[in-house]
Design a protein around this motif. Sequence first.
Motif, PDB file in Angstrom:
ATOM      1  N   ILE A  35      44.905  85.518  64.127  1.00 16.00           N
ATOM      2  CA  ILE A  35      43.896  85.442  65.180  1.00 16.00           C
ATOM      3  C   ILE A  35      43.419  84.006  65.294  1.00 16.00           C
ATOM      4  O   ILE A  35      42.902  83.433  64.343  1.00 16.00           O
ATOM      5  CB  ILE A  35      42.732  86.400  64.889  1.00 16.00           C
ATOM      6  CG1 ILE A  35      43.258  87.840  64.817  1.00 16.00           C
ATOM      7  CG2 ILE A  35      41.644  86.262  65.938  1.00 16.00           C
ATOM      8  CD1 ILE A  35      42.299  88.809  64.209  1.00 16.00           C
ATOM      9  N   VAL A  37      41.302  80.834  66.037  1.00 17.59           N
ATOM     10  CA  VAL A  37      39.913  80.381  66.149  1.00 17.59           C
ATOM     11  C   VAL A  37      39.937  78.860  66.225  1.00 17.59           C
ATOM     12  O   VAL A  37      40.891  78.218  65.785  1.00 17.59           O
ATOM     13  CB  VAL A  37      39.040  80.859  64.969  1.00 17.59           C
ATOM     14  CG1 VAL A  37      38.855  82.368  65.000  1.00 17.59           C
ATOM     15  CG2 VAL A  37      39.622  80.437  63.632  1.00 17.59           C
ATOM     16  N   LYS A  52      42.012  83.087  61.680  1.00 12.97           N
ATOM     17  CA  LYS A  52      40.835  83.806  61.192  1.00 12.97           C
ATOM     18  C   LYS A  52      41.233  84.592  59.949  1.00 12.97           C
ATOM     19  O   LYS A  52      42.360  85.078  59.846  1.00 12.97           O
ATOM     20  CB  LYS A  52      40.372  84.760  62.298  1.00 12.97           C
ATOM     21  CG  LYS A  52      39.121  85.531  62.019  1.00 12.97           C
ATOM     22  CD  LYS A  52      38.785  86.384  63.259  1.00 12.97           C
ATOM     23  CE  LYS A  52      37.461  87.040  63.159  1.00 12.97           C
ATOM     24  NZ  LYS A  52      37.151  87.811  64.386  1.00 12.97           N
ATOM     25  N   ALA A  57      39.128  90.490  60.929  1.00  7.81           N
ATOM     26  CA  ALA A  57      39.677  90.870  62.237  1.00  7.81           C
ATOM     27  C   ALA A  57      38.967  92.097  62.791  1.00  7.81           C
ATOM     28  O   ALA A  57      38.611  93.012  62.050  1.00  7.81           O
ATOM     29  CB  ALA A  57      41.172  91.153  62.105  1.00  7.81           C
ATOM     30  N   ASP A  60      38.106  93.594  68.971  1.00  9.19           N
ATOM     31  CA  ASP A  60      37.833  92.647  70.061  1.00  9.19           C
ATOM     32  C   ASP A  60      38.769  91.447  70.036  1.00  9.19           C
ATOM     33  O   ASP A  60      38.974  90.801  71.065  1.00  9.19           O
ATOM     34  CB  ASP A  60      36.383  92.163  70.000  1.00  9.19           C
ATOM     35  CG  ASP A  60      35.399  93.243  70.415  1.00  9.19           C
ATOM     36  OD1 ASP A  60      35.822  94.194  71.114  1.00  9.19           O
ATOM     37  OD2 ASP A  60      34.215  93.141  70.040  1.00  9.19           O
ATOM     38  N   ASP A  61      39.330  91.122  68.877  1.00 11.93           N
ATOM     39  CA  ASP A  61      40.275  90.011  68.779  1.00 11.93           C
ATOM     40  C   ASP A  61      41.571  90.303  69.534  1.00 11.93           C
ATOM     41  O   ASP A  61      42.342  89.394  69.823  1.00 11.93           O
ATOM     42  CB  ASP A  61      40.604  89.710  67.314  1.00 11.93           C
ATOM     43  CG  ASP A  61      39.407  89.209  66.542  1.00 11.93           C
ATOM     44  OD1 ASP A  61      38.586  88.474  67.127  1.00 11.93           O
ATOM     45  OD2 ASP A  61      39.297  89.548  65.356  1.00 11.93           O
ATOM     46  N   PRO A  90      42.255  85.861  71.389  1.00 14.56           N
ATOM     47  CA  PRO A  90      42.707  85.161  70.187  1.00 14.56           C
ATOM     48  C   PRO A  90      43.789  85.882  69.392  1.00 14.56           C
ATOM     49  O   PRO A  90      44.539  85.255  68.649  1.00 14.56           O
ATOM     50  CB  PRO A  90      41.441  84.988  69.355  1.00 14.56           C
ATOM     51  CG  PRO A  90      40.369  85.736  70.023  1.00 14.56           C
ATOM     52  CD  PRO A  90      40.824  86.143  71.373  1.00 14.56           C
ATOM     53  N   GLY A  91      43.929  87.186  69.557  1.00 14.76           N
ATOM     54  CA  GLY A  91      44.967  87.920  68.842  1.00 14.76           C
ATOM     55  C   GLY A  91      46.369  87.579  69.304  1.00 14.76           C
ATOM     56  O   GLY A  91      47.341  87.946  68.650  1.00 14.76           O
TER      57      GLY A  91
END
Length: 184
Positions: A35, A37, A52, A57, A60-61, A90-91
């Motif tokens: 993820i 960041v 991340k 996790a 929402d990611d 971000p995922g």
Amino acid sequence: MAMKTISFLSIISLLALTLSLVMASDPSPLQDFCIGVNTPANGVFVNGKFCKDPKLATADDFFFSGLHNARAVNNAVGSNVTGVNVNNLPGLNTLGISLVRIDYGVNGQNPPHTHPRATEGLIHFQANVGRSPAVAFAALSSQNPGVVTIANTVFGSNPPINPNVLARAFQLDPKVVIDLQNKF
């Protein structure tokens, strides 16, 4: 002759033994997930983002809300592009994909463009027949495909390209080129 054959066989045997121990390849950036960041928190830097901590996790990611909703089209080209990439989902980091939704107004278009870091596959779900809006989705083979709009690049460059050069290249009157450059 026998000595040359033995030396040759010795060299080939030595090469065969050493080459079997050598492995050269590009590391694959793909993994289960990383993820993305923007701030390091003892994270690993992968594909332009810090990863991340996997224990932190959340769903929402991996979720982008509202892509099914039509967007307003209020510009000169008559389309609105909504991008979904690693910066707002971000995922997607390290997965090598992104997505866009293109909403077209009546007689709208998505101007000629290129993605310097991706290949694009486009699917139209609703045709624009001159009376109603249309929508299309595009999948891109990069988490950060970039976009270069041809007209902006050619006629809106800074510093500007010499109008005589563009007039000759596009077989236009230089006054037409100057008019196009003034629009950008």
